[in-house]
Design a protein around this motif. Sequence first.
Motif, mmCIF file in Angstrom:
data_model
loop_
_atom_site.group_PDB
_atom_site.id
_atom_site.type_symbol
_atom_site.label_atom_id
_atom_site.label_comp_id
_atom_site.label_asym_id
_atom_site.label_seq_id
_atom_site.Cartn_x
_atom_site.Cartn_y
_atom_site.Cartn_z
ATOM 1 N N SER A 45 8.969 11.852 -11.717
ATOM 2 C CA SER A 45 7.928 11.325 -10.845
ATOM 3 C C SER A 45 8.559 10.370 -9.837
ATOM 4 O O SER A 45 9.718 9.976 -9.965
ATOM 5 N N MET A 46 7.761 9.978 -8.824
ATOM 6 C CA MET A 46 8.308 9.154 -7.757
ATOM 7 C C MET A 46 8.914 7.858 -8.283
ATOM 8 O O MET A 46 9.981 7.440 -7.877
ATOM 9 N N MET A 47 8.199 7.211 -9.202
ATOM 10 C CA MET A 47 8.671 5.905 -9.643
ATOM 11 C C MET A 47 9.896 6.022 -10.563
ATOM 12 O O MET A 47 10.764 5.157 -10.555
ATOM 13 N N LEU A 73 -3.488 6.600 7.604
ATOM 14 C CA LEU A 73 -3.883 5.251 8.033
ATOM 15 C C LEU A 73 -3.820 4.316 6.839
ATOM 16 O O LEU A 73 -4.429 4.574 5.796
ATOM 17 N N TRP A 74 -3.120 3.179 7.027
ATOM 18 C CA TRP A 74 -2.698 2.377 5.884
ATOM 19 C C TRP A 74 -2.973 0.897 6.097
ATOM 20 O O TRP A 74 -2.652 0.353 7.159
ATOM 21 N N HIS A 75 -3.552 0.281 5.090
ATOM 22 C CA HIS A 75 -3.614 -1.180 4.985
ATOM 23 C C HIS A 75 -3.136 -1.505 3.575
ATOM 24 O O HIS A 75 -3.713 -1.008 2.606
ATOM 25 N N VAL A 80 -6.922 8.839 5.252
ATOM 26 C CA VAL A 80 -7.069 7.424 4.902
ATOM 27 C C VAL A 80 -6.363 7.217 3.566
ATOM 28 O O VAL A 80 -6.612 7.959 2.605
ATOM 29 N N HIS A 81 -5.483 6.221 3.527
ATOM 30 C CA HIS A 81 -4.756 5.945 2.281
ATOM 31 C C HIS A 81 -5.645 5.071 1.380
ATOM 32 O O HIS A 81 -5.796 3.878 1.611
ATOM 33 N N GLY A 82 -6.211 5.699 0.367
ATOM 34 C CA GLY A 82 -7.068 4.951 -0.560
ATOM 35 C C GLY A 82 -6.475 4.900 -1.959
ATOM 36 O O GLY A 82 -7.205 4.716 -2.928
ATOM 37 N N ALA A 83 -5.152 5.076 -2.052
ATOM 38 C CA ALA A 83 -4.523 5.253 -3.377
ATOM 39 C C ALA A 83 -3.477 4.181 -3.672
ATOM 40 O O ALA A 83 -3.276 3.245 -2.900
ATOM 41 N N HIS A 84 -2.859 4.312 -4.847
ATOM 42 C CA HIS A 84 -1.588 3.663 -5.218
ATOM 43 C C HIS A 84 -1.599 2.144 -5.205
ATOM 44 O O HIS A 84 -0.557 1.514 -5.043
ATOM 45 N N GLY A 85 -2.788 1.550 -5.322
ATOM 46 C CA GLY A 85 -2.832 0.091 -5.424
ATOM 47 C C GLY A 85 -2.879 -0.629 -4.094
ATOM 48 O O GLY A 85 -2.734 -1.851 -4.066
ATOM 49 N N TYR A 86 -3.089 0.098 -2.988
ATOM 50 C CA TYR A 86 -3.217 -0.566 -1.683
ATOM 51 C C TYR A 86 -4.692 -0.947 -1.448
ATOM 52 O O TYR A 86 -5.526 -0.813 -2.344
ATOM 53 N N LEU A 87 -5.010 -1.415 -0.231
ATOM 54 C CA LEU A 87 -6.275 -2.137 -0.048
ATOM 55 C C LEU A 87 -7.523 -1.414 -0.581
ATOM 56 O O LEU A 87 -8.303 -1.995 -1.339
ATOM 57 N N MET A 110 5.155 10.059 3.022
ATOM 58 C CA MET A 110 6.201 9.299 2.329
ATOM 59 C C MET A 110 6.776 8.219 3.242
ATOM 60 O O MET A 110 7.295 8.529 4.320
ATOM 61 N N THR A 111 6.681 6.982 2.765
ATOM 62 C CA THR A 111 7.200 5.848 3.535
ATOM 63 C C THR A 111 8.710 5.908 3.605
ATOM 64 O O THR A 111 9.374 6.056 2.579
ATOM 65 N N ARG A 112 9.255 5.806 4.828
ATOM 66 C CA ARG A 112 10.713 5.841 4.984
ATOM 67 C C ARG A 112 11.258 4.593 5.654
ATOM 68 O O ARG A 112 12.446 4.339 5.625
#
Length: 391
Positions: A326-328, A119-121, A196-203, A42-44
Motif C-alpha cells: 500500500s502507499m504508506m 481540488l485540495w484543502h 474534490v479531495h474529501g479523503a485521507h484525513g484532509y479538510l 498523486m502529490t509530487r
Amino acid sequence: MTKQATVLSARGPNGIRQSDLLFQPVKVGPLELKNRIVMAPMTRAMSPGGVPGENVAQYYRRRAAGGAGLIVTEGTFIPHRSSGHDQNAPRFYGDDALAGWKRVVDEVHSAGAKIFPQLWHVGLIRKPKVGGAEGVFDDDSRGGRRVGPSGITGGNDLPLAHVSEPATQQEIDEIVEAYGIAAESAHRLGFDGVEVHGAHGYLIDQFLWDKTNLRDDRYGGNISGRSRFGADVIREIRRRVGTDFCVTLRISTWKQQDYSAKLATSPAQWEQIVTPLAEAGVDAFHVSQRRFWEGEFGSDINLAGWTKKLTGKPTITVGSLTLNNSMMEMMEGKGGTPEDNLAPLYRGFERGDYDLVAIGRAMIANPDWALKIRKGESLRPYSLTMLHALD
Ligand code: PHB
C-alpha cells in the motif's frame, strides 16, 4: 504463459475478454470516457512556488499517451490562505499557476485523454509558518492559520491534539466559496471536470470524522451534520459550473493519521454520509482504499461497491492495483513490485461493483500501464524515487 497473460486471456460470463472490461467506454455524469482507466492523483511537489511547469505538462501528457482515459491531477490548492502546506505543490489560483495548468490541459487533450484537477484543502494537516510564495503559505500573523472543524488533529498514529481554534462560520463560507472559484477556473481553462479531495484525513474528511469534528452546530453533532461541509462544497461548485461539467468526490475511511479509522461501521451509516453528498451533485465517487480487493462491512463488496449500491452513482475503485504494497508501506520503503491482482478487479467489474479503476504508483512506473495491460506485457517495478523524477 505468465500469470498476467493467463488473466489477460480469460473470458468473463458476459463473453468479454476480461482485460477488455477496462477498455469499454463509460459515461460519468455528462462526460464520455474512452475507457475505465484513471490515473490516480498523486502529490509530487514538483511545482516550485506552486506553479506547474513544462515538466508537469509533459509528465501528464506521457500518461495520457500511455492510454489512460482520465487523468486526475495531484492535489492542487484552492484559493484560500489556509489551504496549502507545501510550497512545491501546485496552486490552483494566480495567473502564473493557472497558465501552467492550461499547458497541462492542452497537452493531455492532444494526447487523447480527459483531465480533472484535484481540488485540495489540507485543513489541519497544514504546517504553520512554511515560507513560500507571497500570500500563499502565510503564518498566523497574516491570517493563514490552520483551519479545521474543531482545531483537533489526531488518530491512532498521532495523539489527539488541540492545534487551533475551530473554523469560524466566516472561514467555512470563504473556503466553500474558494472551492467554487477553483472549479470555475477549471471550467474556464478547459478541464473536463473537477475532483474534490474529501479523503485521507484532509479538510473535508476532518469534517466527516467524529474524532476530529466535535462541533455541535450544523456542521457537526451527527453523521449528517458532519457531511454538511462537503455537501456545501459540492453545491457551491455545482452552482458555479452547472450540470454540464463533471464533479467527482474522493472519499476514504482510512486516514494518514489512522489507517484503521472508520467513518461508518454499517452500510446504513455509510448511506447517511454519502447520500447528502450525492444529492448535492456528485457525478461519481472515487473511493480510496489501501487495497481495493478488501470487502467492507463484513462483506466481500468493497467500499466503492457499497457506495455505488447505496447512491446509484458510478464509482472509481482504487488501492494498490498491480502492486504488492500500500502507499504508506511504500513510504516506509517496502515493496513496489508488480503484483498480478487483476483477477479480483475484473470480478468486481463483472459484478458491477464499480465502473472505473484508478492506478497510482504503477502508472508512475509505467506511463503506458494501459497499453501494457492490453498487450499482456510485464510491468516495471515502482520505487519511491520515481515520484520526484522528471519523467
Ligand atoms: C502525500 O503527499 O503523501 C499525500 C497527499 C495526498 C493524499 C495522500 C497522501 O491524499
